[in-house]
Design an enzyme around this catalytic site. Sequence first.
Site, short mmCIF file in Angstrom:
data_model
loop_
_atom_site.label_atom_id
_atom_site.label_comp_id
_atom_site.label_asym_id
_atom_site.label_seq_id
_atom_site.Cartn_x
_atom_site.Cartn_y
_atom_site.Cartn_z
N CYS A 181 0.51 -0.92 -0.32
CA CYS A 181 -0.07 0.18 0.01
C CYS A 181 1.09 0.90 0.23
O CYS A 181 1.76 1.43 -1.31
CB CYS A 181 -1.12 -0.45 1.17
SG CYS A 181 -2.09 0.51 0.91
N HIS A 205 -3.80 -5.04 0.41
CA HIS A 205 -3.31 -5.43 1.67
C HIS A 205 -3.42 -6.87 1.36
O HIS A 205 -3.94 -7.94 2.19
CB HIS A 205 -4.13 -5.22 2.75
CG HIS A 205 -3.80 -3.78 2.81
ND1 HIS A 205 -2.45 -2.74 3.87
CD2 HIS A 205 -4.11 -2.11 2.48
CE1 HIS A 205 -2.69 -1.56 4.13
NE2 HIS A 205 -3.51 -1.09 2.75
N GLU A 263 -1.34 -9.73 3.31
CA GLU A 263 -1.74 -9.51 4.46
C GLU A 263 -3.38 -9.74 4.71
O GLU A 263 -3.38 -10.41 5.77
CB GLU A 263 -0.97 -8.37 5.36
CG GLU A 263 -1.36 -7.55 5.90
CD GLU A 263 -1.40 -6.73 4.86
OE1 GLU A 263 -0.54 -6.34 3.78
OE2 GLU A 263 -1.54 -5.38 5.65
N1 GLN Z 1 -1.48 6.70 3.23
C1 GLN Z 1 -2.41 6.01 1.97
C2 GLN Z 1 -3.41 6.11 1.17
O1 GLN Z 1 -4.39 6.57 1.49
C3 GLN Z 1 -1.70 4.62 1.94
C4 GLN Z 1 -2.87 3.70 2.65
C5 GLN Z 1 -1.96 2.39 3.35
O2 GLN Z 1 -0.60 1.97 2.80
N2 GLN Z 1 -3.22 1.54 3.61
O3 GLN Z 1 -4.12 5.56 0.44
#
Ligand code: GLN
Length: 529
Positions: A380, A506, A508
């Site tokens: 992410c 994600h 995970e």
């Molecule tokens: N801050 C980033 C976004 O909002 C990444 C978010 C995250 O890593 N879950 O896109």
Amino acid sequence: MPKLIFVTGGVLSGIGKGIAAASIWALLKWAWLSVFCQKFDGYLNVDPGTMSPFQHGEVFVTNDGAETDLDIGHYERFLDTDMSRLSSFTSGKLYEEIIMKERRGDYLGGTVQIVPHLTGLVKEKIHEGFTSSGADVSIIEIGGTVGDMENEYLLETARQLQHELGHDNVIFIHVALLPYLMASKELKTKPIQHSVRTLMSYGISPDYLVVRADTDIPADMIDKIASASGIKRDNVVSAPTLDSIYRVPLAFHSESVGQKILSSLKLGDKTIDMSKWETLLDNIDNSENVLVIAMVGKYVGLEDAYYSLNEWLKCAGFAHRRRVKIRFVEAEDIEKEGTKLLEWAHGICIPGGFGTRGTEGMIMAARYARENQVPYLGVCLGSQIMAIEFARDVLGIADASSEEFTPDGANNIIHIMDHQKELTTKWGNMRLGQYPCIIRPGSLAERVYGATEVMERHRHRFEFNPLYREQMEDAGFIVSATSPDGMLAEVVELRDHPYMIATQAHPELISRPTHPHPLFMWFVEAMVK
Ligand code: GLN
């Protein structure tokens, strides 16, 4: 009629009630029952989405996009079953629903009360949970510890349900801490006795007591606890801290916990098939060589903030019979002291995160991985960092950044999606839950996934800016998976690197101990090479 099991906590929170509970549910699942889990938390936040990971650990997201408590993650992993929006409720969410109904006039002028209205709503949610999932057994964890003011109505609902449905259909498991006093070198049973008594003052007698302790628990202690709290000796389960959480189901199985619960709920005698889990433990026991991953983030003071990611990297290691050690590196320390802080790392992982703090250190870590051909996995925020680093150093766009860090920046390689610009609240405006990703043929991503279309879970606001895609790709930064319309970058990778790959999702959140996510499996393999 499904069977209900309520789980309560005693003495302290944070003693591993979720793991203990998930381990018991796993035993029921391996007896080929279908199991659904719900957790009710007493706090007033509408969901944990807006809570700092420092206070609450990571936010776990379900396929249908609910932001939930990390225990829901334990349930999914131990049960290898997807949970849903119906798996997690807070008092805030329930009160919100009641108050909306009241404002709409649904109560026709009646007085709206905790009993019966709030307790009635909890019953509705429990009912919806087991009917929508078709489960044989529905498990309901009550967050916090007994005696917490904010959970009283939940205990009252549970008591009423046992009264209405009968003791053969509703049982209680209480998980409580047996503290050890260093000074006198003894385990003290008094707090457990008090917590059982508190539970009884709500009209609930626990059927099982799971005794958590940091040390082994002598049999006479269990005798004493059983007699002092009036619980059958056989139903007091000892749960000392083990070297791996994955051993807990086996430890419980050796005490026949699953069989006993089946019999309490009149579910008959069933064989519990532990074979898949035993393979996992066999791999754990035979994992020797150590691989060290540098996890470069900003919540590194609190391991729970990256709970799922740590566990899944470790499990991918076990599948290769390697012990993966995660060392947390505070991104701001890299800003101060440089990338010499990473020299020992076999691999570098940049996890998800929000806000600007530490991001320059993360960019330095990504550069170090790229230039030194060190395996890199971005999750992410880690994928956004990889894009910014590449744009700055390879394309020479010195001010390349993200709209999250530089809202007015001229070269925001990462920007906010148009339809989200008008949303100003801090909740409900993220891309949450499961979305399809289309994988580019011939890419590393295709080899990793072994598929051309996959589903991944998301929790983010910002996206790779397609305006930069062509020049980035010409220079060797490949967008190797996208949303079906081709607009959103899902996976990115580097052409001239053995394993530098990152996902906007994600992984995970969908990885399972017995079959870790391919991005983790390949990351470990790249480190072994
Ligand atoms: N801050 C980033 C976004 O909002 C990444 C978010 C995250 O890593 N879950 O896109």
